[in-house]
Design an enzyme around this catalytic site. Structure first.
Site, PDB file in Angstrom:
ATOM      1  N   ASP A  17      11.340  13.090   2.341  1.00 43.25           N
ATOM      2  CA  ASP A  17      10.968  12.919   3.736  1.00 43.25           C
ATOM      3  C   ASP A  17      12.050  13.463   4.657  1.00 43.25           C
ATOM      4  O   ASP A  17      13.245  13.193   4.466  1.00 43.25           O
ATOM      5  CB  ASP A  17      10.760  11.418   4.012  1.00 43.25           C
ATOM      6  N   ASP A  49      -7.717  -1.284  -1.532  1.00 42.99           N
ATOM      7  CA  ASP A  49      -7.177  -2.644  -1.488  1.00 42.99           C
ATOM      8  C   ASP A  49      -7.613  -3.390  -2.746  1.00 42.99           C
ATOM      9  O   ASP A  49      -8.782  -3.733  -2.906  1.00 42.99           O
ATOM     10  CB  ASP A  49      -7.683  -3.343  -0.223  1.00 42.99           C
ATOM     11  N   ASP A  69      -2.938  -1.156  -1.984  1.00 46.39           N
ATOM     12  CA  ASP A  69      -1.840  -1.524  -2.872  1.00 46.39           C
ATOM     13  C   ASP A  69      -1.862  -0.667  -4.133  1.00 46.39           C
ATOM     14  O   ASP A  69      -2.755   0.161  -4.342  1.00 46.39           O
ATOM     15  CB  ASP A  69      -1.915  -3.014  -3.215  1.00 46.39           C
ATOM     16  N   GLU A  94       9.996  17.952   3.030  1.00 42.70           N
ATOM     17  CA  GLU A  94       9.356  18.034   4.341  1.00 42.70           C
ATOM     18  C   GLU A  94      10.357  18.609   5.325  1.00 42.70           C
ATOM     19  O   GLU A  94      11.449  18.057   5.495  1.00 42.70           O
ATOM     20  CB  GLU A  94       8.907  16.650   4.819  1.00 42.70           C
ATOM     21  N   ASP A 152      -6.472  -8.399   0.575  1.00 34.29           N
ATOM     22  CA  ASP A 152      -5.687  -8.881   1.722  1.00 34.29           C
ATOM     23  C   ASP A 152      -5.739  -7.938   2.913  1.00 34.29           C
ATOM     24  O   ASP A 152      -5.069  -8.158   3.918  1.00 34.29           O
ATOM     25  CB  ASP A 152      -4.234  -9.133   1.295  1.00 34.29           C
ATOM     26  N   ASN A 178      -6.467  -6.441  -3.882  1.00 37.69           N
ATOM     27  CA  ASN A 178      -6.430  -7.908  -3.890  1.00 37.69           C
ATOM     28  C   ASN A 178      -7.106  -8.549  -2.681  1.00 37.69           C
ATOM     29  O   ASN A 178      -7.031  -9.773  -2.506  1.00 37.69           O
ATOM     30  CB  ASN A 178      -4.983  -8.408  -4.008  1.00 37.69           C
TER      31      ASN A 178
END
Length: 559
Positions: free
Chosen positions: A214, A35, A43, A283, A39, A37
């Site tokens: 995916d 993380d 990210d 996948e 929050d 930032n």
């Protein structure tokens, strides 16, 4: 130039150095990696700041799970804008910075592409659902109800219930193999395929090195909408669903894995062949498992690599793993597997194979086995630390799959909790501590934190690094052939060979000591030389036999 003339043009292939063949790929789940930032959500900036971890591990590439704009009903696997970064992860400039840093560190970057379905908030779907005659009316899979108002057939959603959702505007059902908020795109409609390929071209032009595709075998459905045959409640779930999920009670003959998908795969390959040194890894979620991996990667005009769920099973016995390898080798042809022992969709490797108290020797055996198989490998973030499955109480669950199937199946949150970077840092160093993470950091992961393992030369993290460096020095393990030894109840053994190098790889996949008699050709002195390079454990030669302690590993050079 008319259409017939264009069809006769042979496209110029971009160079491809085959870096992906035998590569090791490190999967990053952005929400839970780092993380940047404060929050509480991982990210792109956080990933960029921690990329040196992947580089020091010794992998060839990183795979980033989705970071595109999304309502996050399925945490990014429901895309509402394929060409932009969701603000919770940052901006396109943040992605460019990540890409530049990765390349500076010598890492390739593979990004997820969710092609079989979109979010129900994607502009394509919002237009499609408005009427039956708008320009995108056929971009999704729509079908009329039966005369009694029920869905058009018996197809089920992976996440529970019918795979059909009623839409009051069109007075039709639409297909969703996953959440109702993830409508399936209609690949029988050429403009859909063209739009998706154009979207992929956007990211290739930006400089990505490849795509993880995916649920690629879900792209096509049977156009006649025939019912799937039933098989009753199985004793154990198929590789894509637990036995408690009725999805496992059907044979999925018509809702996925249709032959037309191979034509689209060829279209993807033609696109990739125009960009130098790029790759694809698909996948495959299907009962046929490794057979479909071979099918989707064979021939040189399909995907470069693919993986399935066969080694994501809780069954890690020698007989089972031998069977998986044997089935793949029997049909592989020119196909190429990308072996995964763990990812963001299944229980963590340590707990799935090792139970409540995973034996340390087993956690060292697992990467040694994985990195010895013929193919490429995917390592999921945290497996290099030996992270066990996290316990997430029901009231803190985020995964809609787990919420729907609780308590028999607790979903995927337990493998998605924050990466523990610092044993004594706020939230184990995941972020600045200004806000609690989106999933709670597991206190048990403190013992496995990166900073603790960095300080311990005997840690699992250092073992992974050593294995990866060692493997690079042995071409037989990276790209060589594989020949299985006979099946054994406790031991898995096979030979890898490339040129003059011939290696025996043997593993005791049991908590009991075991003995493996040597064939006559290897029983003599000097015919088999164990490699004393920090990669063997609890195994060695004893006359005309090999002896293994529980979870023993042996690598040996063969004359």
């Amino acid at each position: 130039m008319d259409v017939d003339e264009r069809m006769d043009v042979v496209p110029t292939l971009a160079p491809n150095d085959g870096w992906w063949r035998g590569a090791v790929i490190y999967q990053i789940y952005p929400r839970s990696f780092a993380d940047g930032n404060g929050d509480g959500i991982g990210d792109l900036a956080g990933i960029t700041a921690r990329l040196d971890h992947a580089a020091r591990l010794g992998v060839d590439a990183v795979w980033l799970s989705p970071f595109f704009r999304s309502p996050m009903k399925d945490f990014g696997y429901d895309v509402s804008d394929y060409r932009d970064v969701d603000p919770m992860f940052g901006t396109l400039d943040d992605f460019r910075a990540l890409l530049a840093r990765a390349h500076q560190l010598g890492l390739k970057v593979i990004i997820d592409q969710v092609l079989s379905h979109s979010s129900d908030r994607h502009p394509w779907f919002l237009e499609s659902r408005r009427s039956r005659d708008n320009p995108r009316a056929d971009w999704y899979v729509w079908a009329d109800a039966k005369p009694d108002g029920t869905p058009p057939n018996n197809w089920l959603s992976v996440f529970g219930g019918s795979a059909w959702q009623w839409d009051t505007g069109r007075c039709q059902y639409y297909l969703h193999n996953f959440l109702a908020s993830q409508p399936d795109l209609n690949f029988h409609h050429a403009p859909v395929r063209e739009a998706l390929l154009d979207m992929m071209r956007f990211w290739l032009d930006l400089g990505v090195d490849g795509f993880r595709l995916d649920a690629i075998n879900f792209c096509y459905h049977d156009a006649s909408l025939r019912d799937n045959p039933g098989r009753g409640r199985p004793a154990a779930g198929d590789p894509t669903a637990p036995a408690s999920n009725p999805y496992a009670w059907q044979l999925h003959r018509h809702d996925k894995s249709q032959p037309e998908a191979l034509d689209f795969v060829r279209e993807v390959r033609r696109l990739m062949d125009g960009y130098p040194h790029t790759t694809t890894v698909g996948e495959i979620g299907d009962e046929a498992g490794v057979a479909m991996v071979a099918q989707y990667t064979d021939g040189g005009d399909r995907l470069h690599m693919a993986y399935c769920f066969d080694l994501l099973s809780p069954d890690a016995t020698a007989r089972y793993v031998h069977g998986v390898i044997e089935r793949f080798e029997a049909v592989a042809g020119q196909g190429w597997a990308c072996w995964a022992l763990s990812n963001h969709d299944c229980m963590r490797l340590a707990s799935r194979w090792g139970g409540a108290e995973p034996p340390p020797a087993l956690l060292r055996l697992a990467p040694a086995l994985q990195l010895s198989l013929r193919g490429s490998s995917c390592i999921y973030q945290g497996d290099e630390l030996g992270l066990p499955e996290a316990e997430v109480p029901f009231e803190l669950l985020q995964d809609p799959y787990g919420i729907a199937m609780w308590p028999e199946f607790k979903g995927r949150d337990g493998c998605r909790t924050p990466m523990p970077w610092e044993a004594d840092g706020p939230h184990l160093g995941f972020g600045s501590g200004e806000r609690a993470p989106w999933l709670p950091a597991d206190p048990l992961h403190r013992l496995h934190a990166v900073d603790r393992q960095e300080a311990d030369p005997g840690s699992l993290l250092h073992h992974y690094r050593h294995l990866l460096r060692w493997r690079r020095r042995h071409p037989a393990l990276v790209q060589g052939t594989l020949r299985l030894w006979p099946v054994h109840e406790q031991l898995l053994a096979f030979e890898r060979a490339d040129g003059d190098e011939r290696l025996l790889c043997a593993f005791n996949l049991s908590p009991r000591a075991a003995t493996l008699p040597l064939p006559d050709a290897l029983a003599g002195p000097g015919a088999l030389q164990p490699l004393d390079e920090g990669v063997c454990q609890g195994a060695g030669r004893d006359g005309a036999a090999l002896r293994f302690e529980p979870w023993g590993v042996l690598f040996a050079r063969l004359a």
